[in-house]
Design a protein around this motif. Sequence first.
Motif, PDB file in Angstrom:
ATOM      1  N   ALA A  39       0.873  -1.174   0.000  1.00 52.62           N
ATOM      2  CA  ALA A  39       0.000   0.000   0.000  1.00 52.62           C
ATOM      3  C   ALA A  39       0.912   1.226   0.000  1.00 52.62           C
ATOM      4  CB  ALA A  39      -0.940   0.011   1.208  1.00 52.62           C
ATOM      5  N   ARG A  40       0.312   2.394  -0.056  1.00 55.20           N
ATOM      6  CA  ARG A  40       1.131   3.605  -0.041  1.00 55.20           C
ATOM      7  C   ARG A  40       1.631   3.949   1.360  1.00 55.20           C
ATOM      8  NH1 ARG A  40      -2.549   7.980  -2.991  1.00 55.20           N
ATOM      9  NH2 ARG A  40      -4.098   6.773  -1.840  1.00 55.20           N
ATOM     10  N   ARG A  41       0.786   3.745   2.355  1.00 55.78           N
ATOM     11  CA  ARG A  41       1.114   4.208   3.708  1.00 55.78           C
ATOM     12  C   ARG A  41       1.865   3.128   4.484  1.00 55.78           C
ATOM     13  NH1 ARG A  41      -4.044   5.528   6.565  1.00 55.78           N
ATOM     14  NH2 ARG A  41      -4.829   3.738   5.363  1.00 55.78           N
ATOM     15  N   GLU A  42       3.078   3.456   4.929  1.00 56.74           N
ATOM     16  CA  GLU A  42       3.917   2.485   5.612  1.00 56.74           C
ATOM     17  C   GLU A  42       3.401   2.148   7.012  1.00 56.74           C
ATOM     18  OE1 GLU A  42       7.909   3.791   5.709  1.00 56.74           O
ATOM     19  OE2 GLU A  42       8.151   3.844   3.516  1.00 56.74           O
ATOM     20  N   GLY A  43       2.912   3.157   7.732  1.00 56.59           N
ATOM     21  CA  GLY A  43       2.506   2.935   9.112  1.00 56.59           C
ATOM     22  C   GLY A  43       1.459   1.844   9.275  1.00 56.59           C
ATOM     23  N   PRO A  44       0.303   1.957   8.597  1.00 56.75           N
ATOM     24  CA  PRO A  44      -0.709   0.905   8.725  1.00 56.75           C
ATOM     25  C   PRO A  44      -0.223  -0.452   8.241  1.00 56.75           C
ATOM     26  CG  PRO A  44      -1.673   2.903   7.812  1.00 56.75           C
ATOM     27  CD  PRO A  44      -0.195   3.122   7.831  1.00 56.75           C
ATOM     28  N   LEU A  45       0.598  -0.471   7.184  1.00 50.73           N
ATOM     29  CA  LEU A  45       1.141  -1.740   6.696  1.00 50.73           C
ATOM     30  C   LEU A  45       2.001  -2.410   7.753  1.00 50.73           C
ATOM     31  CD1 LEU A  45       2.327  -1.258   2.995  1.00 50.73           C
ATOM     32  CD2 LEU A  45       0.411  -2.614   3.818  1.00 50.73           C
ATOM     33  N   ASP A  46       2.891  -1.658   8.357  1.00 53.47           N
ATOM     34  CA  ASP A  46       3.788  -2.220   9.366  1.00 53.47           C
ATOM     35  C   ASP A  46       3.007  -2.720  10.575  1.00 53.47           C
ATOM     36  OD1 ASP A  46       5.952  -1.681   7.758  1.00 53.47           O
ATOM     37  OD2 ASP A  46       6.459   0.205   8.763  1.00 53.47           O
TER      38      ASP A  46
END
Length: 270
Positions: A42-49
Amino acid sequence: MDDLQFKSRYGPWALIAGASEGTGAAFARHLAGKGLNLILVARREGPLDALAQELRAANDVECVTASIDLARDDAAQRLLAAAGGREVGLLILNAGSDPNGALFLDNDLADWDALAMRNVMTVMRAVHAFAAPMRDRRRGGLMLVGSGACYGGLPGIGVYAATKAFGLVLGEALWAELEPHGVDVLSLVLGRTDTPAHRGLMEARGMAIPDGLADAGDVARLGLERLPFGPVCNWGEADDEAGMSASSAAQRRERIRRIASISAAYSAKG
């Protein structure tokens, strides 16, 4: 099929594009529960991590993440790089909501270009890249997550509807082409689903959130159940029921089978 059969057919790795929230995150949770390792994009790293950490803690699986803007021209190449040589047996292309909420001529062309790149060119390129090894292995799965908008042009979401129609038709053709090679293809056509993106768009328009939105977890569960029975699954409709379009999923399947048999006959004559 049980979880071991599912993992044998679609594992060991699944790549989910648009995995940070909503249906994408729901797919990830279901697949981790089945024992598949995950590449979350996805574009957003925070939610992915955060999602990857949750899944590693709750399941005995590996999770890697990649922040990729699927509207970029090099997105498909970056998806391949994120896979990094891992054996991807399942590709789920779940990204592609319409954030614009505007009539065609009232929006900048650059916004429509980005939407078309994300939902058309990146989809086509990613499927081409990941399906080829699946065909060689004679197993695997492709899921194109679409929208009921694919069945007709709608004012205010004309480009979005057109891009989802592309995904539907491409998925149907690929289903016929790849079925003889053991690769399953499904276009999962959603109705109105309770996701952060959908809620955000409605709130931006000053619209109340309606009752009866589909649950993202239920949608993901159905998609994985119907993956072996492509090419189309319409949310909220039985296989032989026509509601979103004039023809049911079963009728579309039989039509494609007829066309494929005619094409094969012509090819044999040549």
